[in-house]
Design a protein around this motif. Structure first.
Motif, PDB file in Angstrom:
ATOM      1  N   LYS A   1      28.378  36.297  22.306  1.00 31.44           N
ATOM      2  CA  LYS A   1      26.747  35.930  22.551  1.00 31.44           C
ATOM      3  C   LYS A   1      27.000  35.350  24.316  1.00 31.44           C
ATOM      4  N   ASN A   2      25.993  35.487  24.935  1.00 28.21           N
ATOM      5  CA  ASN A   2      25.737  35.138  26.311  1.00 28.21           C
ATOM      6  C   ASN A   2      25.794  33.738  26.483  1.00 28.21           C
ATOM      7  N   ALA A   3      25.643  32.995  25.481  1.00 29.12           N
ATOM      8  CA  ALA A   3      25.631  31.321  25.614  1.00 29.12           C
ATOM      9  C   ALA A   3      26.968  31.068  26.098  1.00 29.12           C
ATOM     10  N   ARG A   4      26.931  29.871  27.130  1.00 24.47           N
ATOM     11  CA  ARG A   4      28.201  29.542  27.822  1.00 24.47           C
ATOM     12  C   ARG A   4      29.332  28.858  26.778  1.00 24.47           C
ATOM     13  N   ASP A   5      28.982  28.131  25.909  1.00 20.41           N
ATOM     14  CA  ASP A   5      29.908  27.854  24.813  1.00 20.41           C
ATOM     15  C   ASP A   5      30.254  28.800  23.733  1.00 20.41           C
ATOM     16  N   THR A   6      29.666  29.908  23.610  1.00 21.95           N
ATOM     17  CA  THR A   6      30.139  30.987  22.620  1.00 21.95           C
ATOM     18  C   THR A   6      30.717  32.048  23.197  1.00 21.95           C
ATOM     19  N   LYS A   7      30.189  32.977  24.096  1.00 20.38           N
ATOM     20  CA  LYS A   7      30.769  34.046  24.783  1.00 20.38           C
ATOM     21  C   LYS A   7      31.481  34.861  23.650  1.00 20.38           C
ATOM     22  N   CYS A   8      32.842  35.139  23.867  1.00 21.29           N
ATOM     23  CA  CYS A   8      33.629  35.610  22.821  1.00 21.29           C
ATOM     24  C   CYS A   8      34.712  34.666  22.432  1.00 21.29           C
ATOM     25  N   TYR A   9      34.378  33.526  22.180  1.00 24.03           N
ATOM     26  CA  TYR A   9      35.621  32.582  22.059  1.00 24.03           C
ATOM     27  C   TYR A   9      35.841  32.695  20.658  1.00 24.03           C
ATOM     28  N   ASN A  10      34.999  33.375  19.681  1.00 20.48           N
ATOM     29  CA  ASN A  10      35.493  33.574  18.135  1.00 20.48           C
ATOM     30  C   ASN A  10      36.073  34.969  18.106  1.00 20.48           C
ATOM     31  N   CYS A  11      36.192  35.836  19.140  1.00 17.12           N
ATOM     32  CA  CYS A  11      36.579  37.063  18.819  1.00 17.12           C
ATOM     33  C   CYS A  11      38.169  37.239  18.809  1.00 17.12           C
ATOM     34  N   ASP A  12      38.504  38.249  18.118  1.00 13.01           N
ATOM     35  CA  ASP A  12      39.998  38.692  18.212  1.00 13.01           C
ATOM     36  C   ASP A  12      40.523  39.203  19.341  1.00 13.01           C
ATOM     37  N   SER A  13      39.566  39.626  20.223  1.00 14.83           N
ATOM     38  CA  SER A  13      39.906  39.933  21.680  1.00 14.83           C
ATOM     39  C   SER A  13      40.267  38.663  22.364  1.00 14.83           C
ATOM     40  N   CYS A  14      39.407  37.488  22.214  1.00 15.47           N
ATOM     41  CA  CYS A  14      39.850  36.349  22.854  1.00 15.47           C
ATOM     42  C   CYS A  14      41.314  35.858  22.477  1.00 15.47           C
ATOM     43  N   LYS A  15      41.760  36.192  20.975  1.00 17.28           N
ATOM     44  CA  LYS A  15      42.882  35.685  20.693  1.00 17.28           C
ATOM     45  C   LYS A  15      43.945  36.387  21.253  1.00 17.28           C
ATOM     46  N   ALA A  16      43.695  37.744  21.437  1.00 18.23           N
ATOM     47  CA  ALA A  16      44.427  38.532  21.950  1.00 18.23           C
ATOM     48  C   ALA A  16      44.748  38.246  23.440  1.00 18.23           C
ATOM     49  N   GLY A  17      43.778  37.920  24.104  1.00 17.43           N
ATOM     50  CA  GLY A  17      44.115  37.533  25.501  1.00 17.43           C
ATOM     51  C   GLY A  17      44.916  36.266  25.549  1.00 17.43           C
ATOM     52  N   VAL A  18      44.586  35.266  24.695  1.00 15.95           N
ATOM     53  CA  VAL A  18      45.452  34.093  24.734  1.00 15.95           C
ATOM     54  C   VAL A  18      46.928  34.408  24.450  1.00 15.95           C
ATOM     55  N   ALA A  19      47.079  35.311  23.526  1.00 15.24           N
ATOM     56  CA  ALA A  19      48.350  35.887  23.065  1.00 15.24           C
ATOM     57  C   ALA A  19      49.206  36.544  24.376  1.00 15.24           C
ATOM     58  N   GLN A  20      48.495  37.166  24.973  1.00 13.55           N
ATOM     59  CA  GLN A  20      49.135  37.961  26.213  1.00 13.55           C
ATOM     60  C   GLN A  20      49.467  36.810  27.132  1.00 13.55           C
ATOM     61  N   TYR A  21      48.497  35.904  27.302  1.00  9.10           N
ATOM     62  CA  TYR A  21      48.831  34.793  28.472  1.00  9.10           C
ATOM     63  C   TYR A  21      49.929  34.111  28.187  1.00  9.10           C
ATOM     64  N   MET A  22      50.183  33.412  26.507  1.00  6.04           N
ATOM     65  CA  MET A  22      51.342  32.901  26.006  1.00  6.04           C
ATOM     66  C   MET A  22      52.510  33.718  26.254  1.00  6.04           C
ATOM     67  N   LYS A  23      52.682  35.127  26.074  1.00  2.00           N
ATOM     68  CA  LYS A  23      53.584  36.039  26.146  1.00  2.00           C
ATOM     69  C   LYS A  23      54.295  35.787  27.532  1.00  2.00           C
ATOM     70  N   THR A  24      53.164  35.900  28.649  1.00  2.00           N
ATOM     71  CA  THR A  24      53.801  36.034  29.895  1.00  2.00           C
ATOM     72  C   THR A  24      54.515  34.696  30.268  1.00  2.00           C
ATOM     73  N   GLU A  25      53.775  33.599  29.670  1.00  2.00           N
ATOM     74  CA  GLU A  25      54.217  32.325  30.017  1.00  2.00           C
ATOM     75  C   GLU A  25      55.684  31.928  29.280  1.00  2.00           C
ATOM     76  N   TRP A  26      55.763  32.596  28.166  1.00  2.00           N
ATOM     77  CA  TRP A  26      57.011  32.269  27.473  1.00  2.00           C
ATOM     78  C   TRP A  26      58.032  33.121  27.949  1.00  2.00           C
ATOM     79  N   ARG A  27      57.848  34.428  28.463  1.00  2.00           N
ATOM     80  CA  ARG A  27      58.896  35.081  29.187  1.00  2.00           C
ATOM     81  C   ARG A  27      59.322  34.366  30.498  1.00  2.00           C
ATOM     82  N   LEU A  28      58.512  33.976  31.115  1.00  2.00           N
ATOM     83  CA  LEU A  28      58.839  33.107  32.457  1.00  2.00           C
ATOM     84  C   LEU A  28      59.831  32.082  32.024  1.00  2.00           C
ATOM     85  N   VAL A  29      59.441  31.320  30.811  1.00  2.00           N
ATOM     86  CA  VAL A  29      60.194  30.218  30.524  1.00  2.00           C
ATOM     87  C   VAL A  29      61.745  30.797  29.757  1.00  2.00           C
TER      88      VAL A  29
END
Length: 264
Positions: free
Chosen positions: A204-232
């Motif tokens: 949804k275009n709403a500021r507090d909705t966007k794609c925050y409920n999407c699997d693609s959002c969870k995947a983006g967070v997973a990629q971010y966490m993967k990168t951070e964990w690799r650095l650690v």
């Protein structure tokens, strides 16, 4: 290694780590009063790490200063536990972050991410309702999506942007949905999605909705966490080598302290 050299090194290394521990604790206290609830949740672990470092450091410092083999034994045992913990965590971090990578899309300078590509551990954590509810509230507060129009003022700039995994997954619908972008924060939803991906209906275009409920959002967070964990994990490898050297010097200092005690 000579008696004076080993005790001197252990004494000053632990004196410096005591100062570092105090800085870590102060930083943790500062975080608890200057950040929102999302970052504030990290304060207790930060303060705890600082307290543990300080405790181990003061034991090693006093053991080296007083040539106490008992204190140095305790110091070495605690240091051994830390080395084992670092080794186990590093191995697990490399295993957990082994899976998952982005998918290139024609016409985009950034990649899109799919949740099923990542390790079962990531899937379990991100699909947990309570975990995701907390993470989603933090994503909304971060304003990463809401700041995109400020970064990319024209549609051309937005289409040429190299978005981060979180921006690509949480701030926009997957490209397979076929929604035309009007600007960096708005998509024309009048078009019928050309894909059966459920994320197309969740966006949804709403500021507090966007794609925050999407699997693609969870995947983006997973990629971010993967990168951070690799650095650690890479940092932990270097830390493991340094602590192993300190452990070796500590063994020499304990053995020398025991000799001094036996002579007396």
């Amino acid at each position: 290694m000579g008696m004076g050299t080993s005790t001197f090194i252990i004494r000053w290394v632990n004196f410096l780590t005591m100062l570092l521990a105090i800085v870590v604790v102060v930083f943790g206290v500062w975080m608890s009063t200057h950040h929102d609830g999302c970052r504030r949740s990290l304060t207790l672990p930060v303060i705890g790490i600082g307290a543990v470092i300080f405790l181990i450091s003061i034991i090693g410092f006093l053991g080296a200063m007083k040539n106490s083999s008992i204190l140095l034994w305790i110091y070495l045992i605690l240091l051994c536990f830390i080395l084992v913990g670092i080794l186990v965590f590093t191995v697990l971090a490399f295993i957990v972050t082994n899976n998952g990578s982005g998918h290139s899309v024609v016409g985009l300078r950034y990649k899109e991410y799919q949740l099923h590509d990542y390790s079962p551990w990531f899937l379990k954590q991100l699909n947990n309702t309570q975990n995701w509810k907390h993470l989603k509230s933090c994503l909304v507060k971060s304003n990463d999506c809401n700041d995109l129009p400020k970064k990319y003022k024209t549609l051309k700039q937005y289409k040429l942007a190299k978005l981060t995994p979180v921006e690509a997954g949480c701030c926009r619908p997957p490209s397979e949905c076929g929604y035309p972008a009007v600007n960096a924060s708005y998509y024309d939803m009048s078009f019928h999605p050309v894909s059966l991906n459920k994320d197309c209906k969740l966006y949804k275009n709403a500021r507090d909705t966007k794609c925050y409920n999407c699997d693609s959002c969870k995947a983006g967070v997973a990629q971010y966490m993967k990168t951070e964990w690799r650095l650690v994990a890479i940092f932990n490898v270097a830390l493991f080598v340094v602590l192993s050297m300190i452990y070796f010097v500590g063994c020499c200092a304990r053995r020398n302290a025991a000799r001094v005690r036996s002579k007396n």
